[in-house]
Each structure stands twice: as structure tokens, then as C-alpha cells.
Design a protein around this motif. Structure first.
Motif: not given
Length: 134
Positions: A12-25, A59-68
Motif C-alpha cells: 500500500q505504501i509503495l502504491a501510494a508513493l508511485v501514484m504520487i510520483g505519477l500524478v506529479l509527472i 496511475t489507474a492501476v496504482c490506484a486500484a492496488v492502493f484501494f484493494c
């Protein structure tokens, strides 16, 4: 079970950090308007149209992993067995050593101690100094 919980938290932490990075890119929808007025920042790493598809899908894949992971953590936290008592105060009262109350002394609510155990001892009148001038 604890190892699985640690893996889910780490994922969950890894998915959140990757998602933050992708949104900023990613750049916003209005970023192309600035490029048309001479900004020169319209080029991206994945090309003009490829960045929107790749980054938005990842980003959508990371968000789905985070929510799961969030749902899994919420489910496991809700299905834990409850220990004796219903609150933290009840469990703390059970763990505290009980002292035998004196006969006839009222008990303090929530503890096994009587009021006479915690009340200050009476000071004999002979040991109290006299007030000068009286």
C-alpha cells in the motif's frame, strides 16, 4: 497472518508513493495551451499522445492496488477477535493488581481499592505548629 499484513502495508505504501510520483509527472489538460503560445514545453518523455495513455493507465492501476490494499487492511482490522472487556479501561482494570479493601470502606468506582487506601493520613493536632499572633 502478521507477515501477510506487513506485506499488504508495504504494498500500500509503495502504491501510494508511485501514484504520487505519477500524478506529479503528468501535466494538466491546460498545459498544451501554453505550448501553443511559445512555451516549448510540449515535448514529453513518451511523446505527445503516448504520455496521456501510459501515465493515466498506470496511475489507474496504482490506484486500484492502493484501494484493494486499503480494503484488505480494513477487513482484517475489523475481523480481529476482541480480548476480554469492551474498552481499554476495562482491560487495564483487569491487569492491575487488586488490593484487599478494608471492611466497610467504600470502593472507588472502576478499581479494587477503597477510599481509605488513597485518602491522605490524618495529621495529629500536636504536630501542627500554632499560628503566631493568635
Amino acid at each position: 497472518m502478521q507477515v501477510l499484513m506487513n506485506v499488504v502495508v508495504a504494498l500500500q505504501i509503495l502504491a501510494a508513493l508511485v501514484m504520487i510520483g505519477l500524478v506529479l509527472i503528468q501535466h494538466g489538460k491546460g498545459a498544451d495551451m501554453g505550448a501553443s503560445f511559445g512555451s516549448g514545453a510540449s515535448g514529453s518523455l513518451f511523446g505527445a499522445t503516448g504520455s496521456a495513455n501510459f501515465l493515466s493507465r498506470f496511475t489507474a492501476v496504482c490506484a486500484a492496488v492502493f484501494f484493494c490494499c486499503t480494503l484488505a487492511l480494513a477487513y482484517t482490522a475489523n475481523t480481529r477477535t476482541v480480548t476480554s472487556g469492551t474498552s481499554v479501561l476495562d482491560r487495564a482494570g483487569v491487569a492491575a493488581p487488586a488490593s484487599a479493601p478494608t471492611a466497610g470502606a467504600p470502593l472507588i468506582p472502576g478499581t479494587a481499592r477503597s477510599a481509605s487506601d488513597v485518602a491522605p493520613a490524618a495529621v495529629p493536632a500536636a504536630s501542627v505548629p500554632a499560628i503566631p499572633g493568635k
